[in-house]
Design an enzyme around this catalytic site. Structure first.
Site, short mmCIF file in Angstrom:
data_model
loop_
_atom_site.label_atom_id
_atom_site.label_comp_id
_atom_site.label_asym_id
_atom_site.label_seq_id
_atom_site.Cartn_x
_atom_site.Cartn_y
_atom_site.Cartn_z
N LYS A 193 -2.62 3.54 1.00
CA LYS A 193 -2.34 2.28 0.30
C LYS A 193 -0.84 2.12 0.05
CE LYS A 193 -4.92 3.37 -3.27
NZ LYS A 193 -5.37 4.74 -2.89
N ARG A 245 -9.47 -0.83 -10.13
CA ARG A 245 -10.21 0.38 -9.78
C ARG A 245 -11.55 0.45 -10.47
NH1 ARG A 245 -5.44 3.71 -8.44
NH2 ARG A 245 -6.06 5.81 -7.97
N ARG A 261 1.33 15.60 1.25
CA ARG A 261 2.25 14.50 0.90
C ARG A 261 3.49 14.99 0.15
NH1 ARG A 261 -0.29 9.66 -2.15
NH2 ARG A 261 -1.11 11.36 -3.41
N ARG A 272 3.54 15.44 -5.89
CA ARG A 272 2.98 14.90 -7.13
C ARG A 272 2.14 15.96 -7.83
NH1 ARG A 272 0.40 9.16 -5.55
NH2 ARG A 272 -1.24 10.00 -6.90
N ARG A 290 -10.19 13.43 -8.06
CA ARG A 290 -9.82 12.00 -7.90
C ARG A 290 -10.75 11.33 -6.89
NH1 ARG A 290 -4.04 13.20 -6.30
NH2 ARG A 290 -3.97 11.10 -5.43
P1 AP5 Z 1 -0.33 7.31 0.63
O1 AP5 Z 1 0.12 6.04 1.26
O2 AP5 Z 1 0.54 7.95 -0.38
O3 AP5 Z 1 -1.84 7.14 0.09
P2 AP5 Z 1 -2.40 6.33 -1.16
O4 AP5 Z 1 -3.62 5.59 -0.70
O5 AP5 Z 1 -1.34 5.55 -1.82
O6 AP5 Z 1 -2.90 7.55 -2.02
P3 AP5 Z 1 -2.63 7.94 -3.56
O7 AP5 Z 1 -2.91 9.42 -3.69
O8 AP5 Z 1 -1.31 7.44 -4.02
O9 AP5 Z 1 -3.79 7.16 -4.23
P4 AP5 Z 1 -4.31 7.32 -5.65
O10 AP5 Z 1 -5.16 6.12 -5.69
O11 AP5 Z 1 -4.98 8.60 -5.96
O12 AP5 Z 1 -3.00 7.41 -6.56
P5 AP5 Z 1 -2.34 6.41 -7.59
O13 AP5 Z 1 -0.91 6.70 -7.64
O14 AP5 Z 1 -2.79 5.02 -7.33
O15 AP5 Z 1 -0.62 8.35 1.84
C1 AP5 Z 1 -1.04 9.68 1.55
C2 AP5 Z 1 -0.42 10.65 2.58
O16 AP5 Z 1 -0.94 10.35 3.88
C3 AP5 Z 1 1.12 10.53 2.71
O17 AP5 Z 1 1.67 11.80 2.95
C4 AP5 Z 1 1.31 9.61 3.94
O18 AP5 Z 1 2.53 9.88 4.59
C5 AP5 Z 1 0.10 9.99 4.78
N1 AP5 Z 1 -0.41 8.88 5.59
C6 AP5 Z 1 -0.53 7.56 5.21
N2 AP5 Z 1 -1.07 6.82 6.20
C7 AP5 Z 1 -1.31 7.68 7.24
C8 AP5 Z 1 -1.86 7.52 8.56
N3 AP5 Z 1 -2.28 6.32 9.02
N4 AP5 Z 1 -1.96 8.62 9.34
C9 AP5 Z 1 -1.55 9.85 8.89
N5 AP5 Z 1 -1.01 10.06 7.66
C10 AP5 Z 1 -0.89 8.99 6.84
O19 AP5 Z 1 -3.03 6.85 -8.96
C11 AP5 Z 1 -2.73 8.09 -9.56
C12 AP5 Z 1 -3.43 8.18 -10.92
O20 AP5 Z 1 -2.95 7.14 -11.79
C13 AP5 Z 1 -4.94 8.00 -10.91
O21 AP5 Z 1 -5.61 9.21 -10.60
C14 AP5 Z 1 -5.18 7.55 -12.34
O22 AP5 Z 1 -5.12 8.62 -13.24
C15 AP5 Z 1 -3.98 6.64 -12.61
N6 AP5 Z 1 -4.25 5.24 -12.24
C16 AP5 Z 1 -3.58 4.52 -11.28
N7 AP5 Z 1 -4.09 3.29 -11.18
C17 AP5 Z 1 -5.11 3.21 -12.08
C18 AP5 Z 1 -6.03 2.19 -12.43
N8 AP5 Z 1 -6.02 1.00 -11.82
N9 AP5 Z 1 -6.93 2.45 -13.40
C19 AP5 Z 1 -6.96 3.65 -14.03
N10 AP5 Z 1 -6.12 4.67 -13.74
C20 AP5 Z 1 -5.20 4.44 -12.77
MG MG Z 2 -0.35 5.64 -3.68
#
Ligand code: AP5
Ligand code: MG
Length: 226
Positions: free
Chosen positions: A15, A90, A129, A162, A173
Site C-alpha cells: 500500500k 480498517r 522491509r 519498523r 497484524r
Molecule cells: P509496503 O508498501 O511498505 O506495504 P504496506 O502495505 O504499506 O504494509 P504495512 O506493513 O505498512 O501495512 P500495515 O497496514 O501493517 O502498516 P501501517 O503503517 O498502516 O511494502 C512492504 C515491503 O514489501 C517493502 O519492503 C516493499 O519494498 C516490498 N514490496 C512492496 N511491493 C512489492 C512488490 N510488488 N513486490 C515485491 N516487494 C514489494 O499500520 C501500522 C499500525 O498502525 C497498525 O498495526 C495499527 O496499530 C496502527 N494503525 C494504522 N492505521 C490504523 C487504522 N486505520 N486503525 C487503527 N490502527 C491503525
Molecule cells: Mg504502509
C-alpha cells in the site's frame, strides 16, 4: 476533478509503496494513518505515545482516535483535490465515518483498490522491509536492497526496521487484518467500488494496474502507457 481512492490490503501488501508513486503520478495527496502515527511518535506527542502502545502489539488504535486524526488531516487544503487513503479505513466504523464526513462536503469514495497477496509472501516482505528515516523511501533486503547497506539511495538517509516488523508482531497484524479489516472487501464490493489487483506482481506492474483501474478519473498525462 476531485477523486478519493482507498488502498485496501493486508500488512506488507504494498500500500505505502504504491501510494507514494500514485500520488506523484496523479497529483492526489497521500494520507497514511500509520505514517501519521509514526510522525506523532517522533514528535513525542500524546497521540504518538498512545498509538505506540497499540502498534507495538500489532493491535488497532481505537476507532475514535484514528477517525479524529484522519478527518483533521483531510480537512487541510492540500487534500481538497483528492486523497489516496493508505491504511484507513480498517474497520466498519472507520469506513462509515469516512463516508459520512466526505458526504458532508459533497465528496465520496470513487474507487477502492484491493491488493491481494498470499500470506507467506507478506511475512517475507515485512521481515525484509527497511525504511528511510529521512524521506520515507522503502527498500527490501530480499527484493530491492539499497545500493549501500543501511543507506537510502534517494537521499543518503539512514534506513531502519519498523519496531512492529518482528515476525511475531507481523503475524498478529495479519490476524487482526483478517478479523477486523478484511470484511471491508465485501462492504466496498457491495457498493460497486472494489477493484482487485494482483499485488504479487512486480511494483511497476502493480502501479500500471492501479492506474488502469482509475483510468476514467485521471487526466491523460497520468494514464498508464500501453
Ligand atoms: P509496503 O508498501 O511498505 O506495504 P504496506 O502495505 O504499506 O504494509 P504495512 O506493513 O505498512 O501495512 P500495515 O497496514 O501493517 O502498516 P501501517 O503503517 O498502516 O511494502 C512492504 C515491503 O514489501 C517493502 O519492503 C516493499 O519494498 C516490498 N514490496 C512492496 N511491493 C512489492 C512488490 N510488488 N513486490 C515485491 N516487494 C514489494 O499500520 C501500522 C499500525 O498502525 C497498525 O498495526 C495499527 O496499530 C496502527 N494503525 C494504522 N492505521 C490504523 C487504522 N486505520 N486503525 C487503527 N490502527 C491503525
Ligand atoms: Mg504502509
Amino acid at each position: 476533478m476531485t477523486i478519493n481512492v482507498i488502498l485496501l490490503g493486508p500488512p506488507g501488501a504494498g500500500k505505502g509503496t504504491q501510494a507514494k508513486t500514485l500520488a506523484e503520478r496523479t497529483g492526489l495527496t497521500h494520507v497514511a494513518s500509520g505514517d501519521l502515527f509514526r510522525a506523532a511518535l517522533r514528535e513525542g506527542t500524546e497521540l504518538g505515545m498512545l498509538a505506540k502502545s497499540y502498534m507495538d502489539r500489532g493491535e488497532l488504535v481505537p476507532d475514535e482516535v484514528v477517525i479524529r486524526m484522519i478527518l483533521e488531516r483531510v480537512a487541510q487544503p492540500d487534500c481538497a483535490a483528492g486523497v489516496i487513503f493508505d491504511g484507513f479505513p480498517r474497520t466498519q466504523e472507520q469506513a462509515v465515518a469516512l463516508q459520512e464526513s466526505l458526504a458532508e462536503h459533497n465528496g465520496k469514495i470513487d474507487a477502492v483498490l484491493y491488493l491481494h497477496v498470499p500470506n507467506e509472501v507478506l511475512l517475507r516482505r515485512i521481515a525484509g522491509r527497511q525504511t528511510c528515516k529521512v524521506c520515507g523511501a522503502t527498500y527490501n533486503i530480499y527484493y530491492f536492497p539499497s545500493h549501500r547497506p543501511g543507506i537510502c539511495d534517494a537521499c543518503g538517509g539512514k534506513l531502519y526496521q519498523r519496531s512492529d516488523d518482528s515476525l511475531e508482531t507481523a503475524q498478529h497484524r495479519l490476524d487482526v487484518y483478517f478479523t477486523q479489516t478484511r470484511p471491508l472487501i465485501e462492504h466496498y464490493q457491495r457498493q460497486g467500488l472494489l477493484h482487485e489487483i494482483d499485488g504479487q506482481q512486480d511494483i511497476a506492474w502493480v502501479t500500471d494496474a492501479m492506474l488502469k483501474a482509475l483510468g476514467r478519473f485521471l487526466e491523460p498525462s497520468a494514464q498508464p502507457k500501453e
